[in-house]
Scaffold this active site. Structure first.
Site, PDB file in Angstrom:
ATOM      1  N   LYS A 166       9.842  21.317  -2.921  1.00  0.00           N
ATOM      2  CA  LYS A 166       9.454  22.458  -2.083  1.00  0.00           C
ATOM      3  C   LYS A 166       9.861  22.146  -0.654  1.00  0.00           C
ATOM      4  CE  LYS A 166       5.466  24.288  -4.488  1.00  0.00           C
ATOM      5  NZ  LYS A 166       4.018  24.350  -4.383  1.00  0.00           N
ATOM      6  N   HIS A 216       7.641  22.054   5.304  1.00  0.00           N
ATOM      7  CA  HIS A 216       7.436  23.148   6.254  1.00  0.00           C
ATOM      8  C   HIS A 216       6.748  22.687   7.533  1.00  0.00           C
ATOM      9  CE1 HIS A 216       3.265  23.418   5.125  1.00  0.00           C
ATOM     10  NE2 HIS A 216       3.600  23.522   3.869  1.00  0.00           N
ATOM     11  N   HIS A 238       3.655  20.566   7.523  1.00  0.00           N
ATOM     12  CA  HIS A 238       3.897  19.140   7.274  1.00  0.00           C
ATOM     13  C   HIS A 238       4.391  18.445   8.534  1.00  0.00           C
ATOM     14  CE1 HIS A 238       4.424  20.590   2.955  1.00  0.00           C
ATOM     15  NE2 HIS A 238       3.296  19.901   2.991  1.00  0.00           N
TER      16      HIS A 238
HETATM   17  N1  ARG Z   1       0.739  17.662  -0.448  1.00  0.00           N
HETATM   18  C1  ARG Z   1      -0.384  18.293   0.188  1.00  0.00           C
HETATM   19  C2  ARG Z   1       0.048  19.602   0.842  1.00  0.00           C
HETATM   20  O1  ARG Z   1       1.206  19.818   1.082  1.00  0.00           O
HETATM   21  C3  ARG Z   1      -1.050  17.425   1.222  1.00  0.00           C
HETATM   22  C4  ARG Z   1      -1.650  16.136   0.702  1.00  0.00           C
HETATM   23  C5  ARG Z   1      -2.654  15.556   1.633  1.00  0.00           C
HETATM   24  N2  ARG Z   1      -3.208  14.316   1.187  1.00  0.00           N
HETATM   25  C6  ARG Z   1      -4.082  14.161   0.227  1.00  0.00           C
HETATM   26  N3  ARG Z   1      -4.477  12.948  -0.101  1.00  0.00           N
HETATM   27  N4  ARG Z   1      -4.590  15.178  -0.412  1.00  0.00           N
HETATM   28  O2  ARG Z   1      -0.784  20.428   1.139  1.00  0.00           O
END
Ligand code: ARG
Length: 569
Positions: A127, A130, A133
Site C-alpha cells: 500500500k 502516505h 506515515h
Molecule cells: N501499520 C499501521 C498503520 O498504517 C500502524 C502500526 C502502528 N504500530 C503498531 N504496533 N500497531 O496504521
C-alpha cells in the site's frame, strides 16, 4: 551546570525548614522577562505556615542569604519572590559546560540504564506510504534521537503492516492476473491496482472473497506458495519505502512487522483462555472490555485468523522479554486511540509485570490536510510520499535559485532545505493538532520554519568564517556579553536541558522546535543590534564566542529533529 532552581530552593529551605525537593518543585519561570528568571510562589506555603503569602514572602526575603555573584536581586511582588540571575552566572555556567560538551551540549545521562522502544513509521506493505506515515516517521525519529541524546538505550521498531486479510486478497489477485502487471518496476502502484480490482470482484462474487480468506489462512499456516508471493510483495515494497527513508535519513533497529508475530499469537490466546478472558461473540473470540466502557477487543476472527490487535499483544510480550523496556511508545495518528487503549487493557490481563504495562504509551498525532488539495496524485486520492519529498526539494531549489543563484552545490543544499522544511513543519506544532500542509509557509525563510533555522545557522557560520578564527575561551572577557540580548541567549542556552527533559516527559518534540525558533530569533535580534566583526578585539572575541555556541546548538538541535544543516544557502 549550576542548577539555579535547586540553588534557590536550598536557600529558601534554610529560612522555612521545609523539604528542598518540594520547594524546588514550586519554582516557576515567570511569563514575563521583567519579572525575573525564576519565581517562588509563596501562597504554596500559606496553608502550612498559616500566614498570608505576602507576609511569608517578606519573611523569607528578610532571611535569605544569597550570593550576589549568582543572584542580581530578589524582589517581592504580591505573594511571589522573583529571582534575577546575574548575567555573569548564566554565562559562566553555560560556557563551562559548552567547553566540555560542545556538540553534546544539552545532553544528560538521565536515561542511563533505561530502555525505550519506539514503534514508528510502520507503513503497510503493498500500500502507499502516505502522509500519515510521514508524520509517524518524523515524530518517532525525533523522539528516538532525543531519548538517545539523554542517555536512554533506544530501540526503533518499524512494525510493518505486512500481514492481515488483505494479503489473502493480493495473493488471489496475483494468482489470477499477476502477469498483466509490472510489479517489479512499480510495486506499490501496481499492487494497488491489483488490490482495487480483486476487491471489486469480491464484492460481485462471494466465492472469490472466500478464496481470499482461505489464502490468508494458508499464509498463516505456512503454505509455501502463499509465503513465497508474500515475501516477494514485502521485499519489493520495502525497496520502495527505503527511497523515502533515505531521503529522510530514517533509521530502524528492527523491521519486525506484524507477520513476525504469526507464531507468537498462540501464547496470547492460551493465556487469555487460561485466565478465562476469552468469550464467544458472533462466532469470533473476544475479550470483553465492557467494564472499561470500551467495545470488545477481537482476538480471533470467525474463521480463526488473527487480528491487528492480537499481533500487537504478541508484540508487547515479545518486546518486554526481548528489550526489557522501561517505556514502549507507539507513534500513530489519533484514529488509533481506541485500539491502543484496548490492547493496553488486555495486556494487563495477560499478567505481564506492571513495569511493562505502566510503560506502554500511545503517542497520537493529528491529521495532515493539504492546503492545495491533491498534489502529484496519480490515481486514487492519496499522495505518494516520495513525490511529495521530491517536490519539496524542487521548490527549495527554486527559492535558492532566486535568492542565491551563484551558490555551489545547489542540489545538495536544496535537498537539506526541502527535506528540512517538511520535517520541521511536521514537528512545529503540538503533535495532536491537525496540520495544514502549505508549501509557501513551510519554505518561508523568514517564518517560523526549518529553513529559517538553517538560515540563521548559516549566518553564524559565515560570521565565523569571515573572522577567520575562533577565540579561545580562556581569552574571553565575558563582561562584554552582559547586555540584554546576549543574556537572553545565554538564558536560552541554559534552558536546553530542561526543554529536552520536557520533550521526553510529554513525548512532544515540538518543545524543541519552538526552542530552536526562539534561539534563532534571539540570535537574529542580537545580530541586528550588535556589530560582531570590526569591533574592539575583546568585544569581537566575546561576540564570536557567543555566535559559535549558538551555531553549534542550532545544529545539534536541528539534528535531533532529523534535519541536516547546509553550510551555505
Ligand atoms: N501499520 C499501521 C498503520 O498504517 C500502524 C502500526 C502502528 N504500530 C503498531 N504496533 N500497531 O496504521
Amino acid at each position: 551546570m549550576i542548577n539555579f532552581k535547586r540553588e534557590i530552593a536550598n536557600q529558601i529551605a534554610k529560612t522555612v525548614d521545609l523539604d528542598v525537593a518540594e520547594l524546588e518543585s514550586y519554582i516557576e519561570i515567570p511569563k514575563e522577562e521583567k519579572m525575573g528568571d525564576y519565581a517562588f510562589p509563596c501562597f504554596k506555603l500559606a496553608k502550612i505556615l498559616k500566614k498570608a503569602p505576602p507576609m511569608i514572602a517578606a519573611e523569607i526575603k528578610e532571611r535569605l542569604e544569597i550570593d550576589n555573584e549568582v543572584f542580581e536581586k530578589v524582589e517581592m511582588v504580591g505573594g511571589y519572590l522573583n529571582f534575577y540571575i546575574a548575567p555573569k552566572a548564566f554565562i559562566e555556567t553555560v560556557s563551562k559546560e559548552f567547553e566540555v560538551s560542545k556538540e553534546k551540549f544539552g545532553s544528560k545521562n538521565v536515561g542511563e540504564g533505561k530502555t525505550v522502544v519506539i514503534d514508528y513509521s510502520a507503513p503497510n506493505i503493498a500500500k502507499p506510504f502516505h502522509i500519515g506515515h510521514l508524520r509517524s516517521t518524523v515524530i518517532g525519529g525525533a523522539l528516538y534521537n532525543i531519548y538517545q541524546f539523554l542517555g536512554y538505550h533506544t530501540v526503533g521498531v518499524n512494525h510493518l503492516g505486512d500481514y492481515g486479510t488483505q494479503f489473502g486478497k493480493l495473493i488471489e489477485g496475483y494468482k489470477r492476473w499477476g502477469t498483466e502487471y509490472h510489479i517489479e518496476e512499480n510495486p506499490i502502484d501496481e499492487l494497488t491496482k491489483i488490490y482495487v480490482r480483486i476487491n471489486k470482484l469480491c464484492e460481485e462474487d462471494e466465492s472469490v472473497l472466500e478464496a481470499c480468506r482461505n489464502n490468508f489462512k494458508k499464509l498463516e499456516d505456512g503454505d509455501s506458495y502463499c509465503v513465497e508471493i508474500w515475501e516477494k510483495f514485502r521485499n519489493l515494497s520495502l525497496k520502495e519505502f527505503q527511497k523515502v527513508y533515505d531521503l529522510l535519513g530514517s533509521h530502524f533497529d528492527s523491521w519486525n512487522g506484524e507477520a513476525f508475530y504469526s507464531d507468537k499469537m498462540g501464547e496470547i490466546v492460551e493465556i487469555l483462555e487460561e485466565k478465562n478472558q476469552l468469550v464467544e461473540s458472533e462466532g469470533a473470540r473476544v475479550v470483553s472490555l465492557e467494564d472499561k466502557g470500551m467495545p470488545p477487543c477481537i482476538i480471533e476472527k470467525t474463521n480463526g485468523s488473527s487480528t491487528y490487535a492480537t499481533r500487537d499483544l504478541a508484540a508487547i510480550l515479545y518486546r518486554a522479554r526481548t528489550y526489557d523496556f522501561d517505556k514502549a511508545l507507539y507513534v500513530t495518528s489519533y484514529e488509533q486511540v481506541l485500539h491502543f487503549k484496548q490492547i493496553f487493557e488486555v495486556a494487563k490481563m495477560l499478567g505481564i509485570s506492571e513495569k511493562y504495562t505502566n510503560g506502554l504509551e500511545h503517542v497520537p498525532f493529528g491529521m495532515v490536510r493539504l492546503k492545495e488539495g491533491k498534489m502529484s496524485t496519480r490515481e486514487g486520492n492519496f499522495i505518494k510520499l516520495e513525490d511529495l519529498l521530491q517536490e519539496a526539494i524542487t521548490r527549495a531549489e527554486k527559492v535558492i535559485e532566486e535568492k542565491n543563484p551563484d551558490l555551489e552545490n545547489k542540489q545538495e543544499v536544496a535537498k537539506k532545505v526541502g527535506i528540512g522544511a517538511v520535517i520541521f513543519n511536521d514537528l512545529s506544532n503540538s503533535r495532536i493538532k491537525d496540520e495544514v500542509f502549505d508549501w509557501d509557509l513551510m519554505l518561508n525563510f523568514q517564518g517560523e520554519t526549518g529553513p529559517y533555522i538553517q538560515y540563521i545557522y548559516v549566518r553564524t557560520k559565515s560570521v565565523i568564517e569571515k573572522a577567520g578564527y575562533l577565540p579561545k575561551v580562556e581569552e574571553i572577557d565575558f563582561s562584554q556579553l552582559e547586555d540584554e540580548d546576549s543574556k537572553r541567549i545565554f538564558k536560552l542556552l541554559y534552558s536546553l536541558e530542561d526543554v529536552l527533559q520536557q520533550v521526553t516527559d510529554k513525548n512532544e518534540p515540538s518543545f524543541l522546535s519552538r526552542y530552536l525558533i526562539d534561539l534563532s530569533q534571539s540570535f537574529s535580534t542580537f545580530y541586528n543590534n550588535h556589530k560582531i566583526l570590526g569591533e574592539e578585539k575583546k568585544v569581537q572575541d566575546a561576540r564570536l564566542y557567543l555566535t559559535n555556541i549558538v551555531g553549534t546548538v542550532l545544529k545539534t538541535g536541528a539534528g535531533l529533529l532529523g534535519m541536516q544543516m547546509p553550510d551555505r544557502m
